[in-house]
Design a protein around this motif. Sequence first.
Motif, PDB file in Angstrom:
ATOM      1  N   ILE A 183       0.851  -1.201   0.000  1.00 25.79           N
ATOM      2  CA  ILE A 183       0.000   0.000   0.000  1.00 25.79           C
ATOM      3  C   ILE A 183       0.886   1.250   0.000  1.00 25.79           C
ATOM      4  CG2 ILE A 183      -1.764   1.297   1.276  1.00 25.79           C
ATOM      5  CD1 ILE A 183      -2.730  -1.434   2.420  1.00 25.79           C
ATOM      6  N   GLU A 184       1.826   1.268   0.942  1.00 30.32           N
ATOM      7  CA  GLU A 184       2.750   2.399   1.037  1.00 30.32           C
ATOM      8  C   GLU A 184       4.086   2.005   0.405  1.00 30.32           C
ATOM      9  OE1 GLU A 184       1.942   5.309   2.277  1.00 30.32           O
ATOM     10  OE2 GLU A 184      -0.044   4.672   3.024  1.00 30.32           O
ATOM     11  N   PRO A 185       4.853   3.002  -0.091  1.00 33.64           N
ATOM     12  CA  PRO A 185       6.140   2.663  -0.720  1.00 33.64           C
ATOM     13  C   PRO A 185       7.174   2.111   0.265  1.00 33.64           C
ATOM     14  CG  PRO A 185       5.819   5.059  -0.621  1.00 33.64           C
ATOM     15  CD  PRO A 185       4.521   4.433  -0.207  1.00 33.64           C
ATOM     16  N   THR A 186       6.885   2.215   1.562  1.00 30.95           N
ATOM     17  CA  THR A 186       7.806   1.679   2.575  1.00 30.95           C
ATOM     18  C   THR A 186       7.382   0.287   3.047  1.00 30.95           C
ATOM     19  OG1 THR A 186       6.516   3.002   4.129  1.00 30.95           O
ATOM     20  CG2 THR A 186       8.622   3.920   3.433  1.00 30.95           C
ATOM     21  N   ASP A 187       6.356  -0.285   2.443  1.00 33.01           N
ATOM     22  CA  ASP A 187       5.848  -1.613   2.846  1.00 33.01           C
ATOM     23  C   ASP A 187       6.679  -2.745   2.250  1.00 33.01           C
ATOM     24  OD1 ASP A 187       3.677  -0.394   4.043  1.00 33.01           O
ATOM     25  OD2 ASP A 187       2.213  -1.017   2.514  1.00 33.01           O
ATOM     26  N   GLY A 214       7.901  -2.132  -1.475  1.00 31.05           N
ATOM     27  CA  GLY A 214       7.529  -0.848  -2.053  1.00 31.05           C
ATOM     28  C   GLY A 214       8.767  -0.139  -2.599  1.00 31.05           C
ATOM     29  N   GLU A 257      10.299   2.505  -1.918  1.00 35.37           N
ATOM     30  CA  GLU A 257      11.259   3.201  -1.042  1.00 35.37           C
ATOM     31  C   GLU A 257      12.007   2.267  -0.088  1.00 35.37           C
ATOM     32  OE1 GLU A 257       9.354   6.487   0.896  1.00 35.37           O
ATOM     33  OE2 GLU A 257       8.635   7.322  -1.006  1.00 35.37           O
ATOM     34  N   CYS A 301       9.512   3.021  12.346  1.00 39.67           N
ATOM     35  CA  CYS A 301      10.027   3.661  11.134  1.00 39.67           C
ATOM     36  C   CYS A 301      11.552   3.615  11.062  1.00 39.67           C
ATOM     37  CB  CYS A 301       9.529   5.106  11.038  1.00 39.67           C
ATOM     38  SG  CYS A 301      10.344   6.244  12.181  1.00 39.67           S
ATOM     39  N   HIS A 346       5.537   6.339  14.849  1.00 40.73           N
ATOM     40  CA  HIS A 346       4.616   5.647  13.946  1.00 40.73           C
ATOM     41  C   HIS A 346       4.309   4.234  14.435  1.00 40.73           C
ATOM     42  CE1 HIS A 346       5.261   8.867  11.066  1.00 40.73           C
ATOM     43  NE2 HIS A 346       6.558   8.697  11.174  1.00 40.73           N
ATOM     44  N   ARG A 364       1.524  -8.011   5.315  1.00 42.16           N
ATOM     45  CA  ARG A 364       2.075  -6.723   4.868  1.00 42.16           C
ATOM     46  C   ARG A 364       2.746  -6.090   6.066  1.00 42.16           C
ATOM     47  NH1 ARG A 364       0.882  -1.053   4.708  1.00 42.16           N
ATOM     48  NH2 ARG A 364      -0.907  -1.313   6.089  1.00 42.16           N
ATOM     49  N   PRO A 371       4.426  -2.734   7.280  1.00 44.46           N
ATOM     50  CA  PRO A 371       4.752  -1.317   7.020  1.00 44.46           C
ATOM     51  C   PRO A 371       6.164  -1.005   7.515  1.00 44.46           C
ATOM     52  CG  PRO A 371       2.630  -1.558   8.165  1.00 44.46           C
ATOM     53  CD  PRO A 371       3.329  -2.879   8.247  1.00 44.46           C
TER      54      PRO A 371
END
Lengths: 340, 340
Positions: B23-27, B68, B70, B88, B104, B120, B122
Amino acid sequence: MRAVIMDAPGRIRVGEREDPKIIEPTDAVIRLTATCICGSDLWPYRGAEEADQLLMGHEYVGVVEEVGSEVRTVEPGDFVVGSFVISCGECEICRSGFPSRCVHAEFVHGGIGTQAERARIPFADGTLVATPGEPDEDLIPSLLAASDVLGTGWYAAVAAEAGPGKTVAVVGDGAVGLMGVLAAKQLGAERVIISSRHPARQALAREFGATDIIEERGDAAAERIRELTGGLGAHGTVEAVGTQEAMMQAIRSTRPGGNVGFVGVSHGVSIDGGELFFSQVQLLGGPAPVRRFLPELIRLIWDREIDPGKVFDLVLPLDEAAAGYRAMDERRATKVLLTV
Amino acid sequence: MRAVIMDAPGRIRVGEREDPKIIEPTDAVIRLTATCICGSDLWPYRGAEEADQLLMGHEYVGVVEEVGSEVRTVEPGDFVVGSFVISCGECEICRSGFPSRCVHAEFVHGGIGTQAERARIPFADGTLVATPGEPDEDLIPSLLAASDVLGTGWYAAVAAEAGPGKTVAVVGDGAVGLMGVLAAKQLGAERVIISSRHPARQALAREFGATDIIEERGDAAAERIRELTGGLGAHGTVEAVGTQEAMMQAIRSTRPGGNVGFVGVSHGVSIDGGELFFSQVQLLGGPAPVRRFLPELIRLIWDREIDPGKVFDLVLPLDEAAAGYRAMDERRATKVLLTV
């Protein structure tokens, strides 16, 4: 000799006591130069603790008159500063940096009493530290402060892990809280935030190194500190009151992984385990191991790098001790120095 | 995909869930190799917490399937171990060593769920650590243990300041307490004392490095530990239970200036401020910042210096998760590994 005796709550007199003598070979007898009245002396004064012929006083500086045969580090004529707790300096607990919990620990308060002309100090090597020479008159208040109020604020700031780049919050603007400000600053803290609504104490806090003064208390103060620190809380907090509100303010002002140094003697404080768990704040408190810090504090005072003696706002001769107690009880003085 | 779902207290099923996606580019999305059942999973199972279609599981090892744009430190094909808290890795709190309180932070338990075929994750860079290569089959239980139970015991031992020459006491002989023994030993403690009355756990404790096993509990245990340590108490204590009795046992087992690392999630614990003050014991607890320790723990496991996987005493396929929950609930198993 003359000594301050509390016959009963609120009844202070300067009476006669027998001169102290060397009993153990590790003892020293000192002639007091100055002593002072501590906030904790007000507990029996106000009837919150028993008081029956109490020998008062636990903060002291003076000149060694006589030492026992086994004393090695101080000698007659030395000017000395001592801790408010007697410590042997040799047991495992002393060597680990906690002389205030020495296996031979004895509070000077109660059984010894330094609001007097002379005092017998057991375990002189483990309790006293000599200054480099005869101090100038103007250094005496600062050296006396090292005996407890500065040493206690210093311990709290060390326990709060004050240091370069750190933000340190201070709960309590009494003498110990103000010394916590001075200590945090000296230890390199970048930012020191104190809660205070008292203009004279605010001014002294700024002089000692406070960068931010907030007027909020309790949870409002904790919230304000989080606002001032990007939502995270202080790196470390000095708690110098001892009430439930102050302890929770300290924990809630501190970021996860941060440290609370609590030196306000706890009165009716109860800490919820779940809140402490999830706060992830480290707690360390207790009677300050002043003796650990004395050599460094004496050096800082001797070199005129710090001037903690400014916390004394009333000076009286020992004979007027009763007036000193009244002034502190009525909050006309923050801290009273008694000259001997 | 298949996943363990708790429909209601006591009702475990393996059902179908949608496959997780980036979902997020850091996943990262990982395919689980093994997961396990935690003592904390029993709270909702027993009705002590709400349970309505809960996605279970927070301990995990597996292979990265997709990342992802990133993500920098792990890539598809990597075998990874992750923390039970998402972090994070870049905020001030993460950088200070407390990723479990990352700004986070998100518990894997509840919203993510790793008792499943895939998950998944994050903030993959801040949460996962890749092993040096594909692990041998026999290393999988130990790598899985690093995800929580070992990481938590390790944190407790670090918080207790276990190290060379130290005596460390451990309160609690569950999986985390046993890992605390292993950690204290690895960190160099000279003596590790655990309270246990359970023969199999006593044996495992000895294997992990316990030097002394005592059968007392509570104040009697604290007294026994003082007897074993020249009247002083342990240098540090690991508290791995979370009850009032265990917390007080930990504090009272520890010498002045010593440290308690408490990782048992507090249930109804209340700490008296006055006792804590005069104990002069330092407290640090909370959800373990496992991610801080993962690189070192993986190295120790990879080099076969430690074998924490021995805490698993029941292995079942994911499809038989319900039997695993029953075995832990009925105390027939200490810790259940689920193969995926």
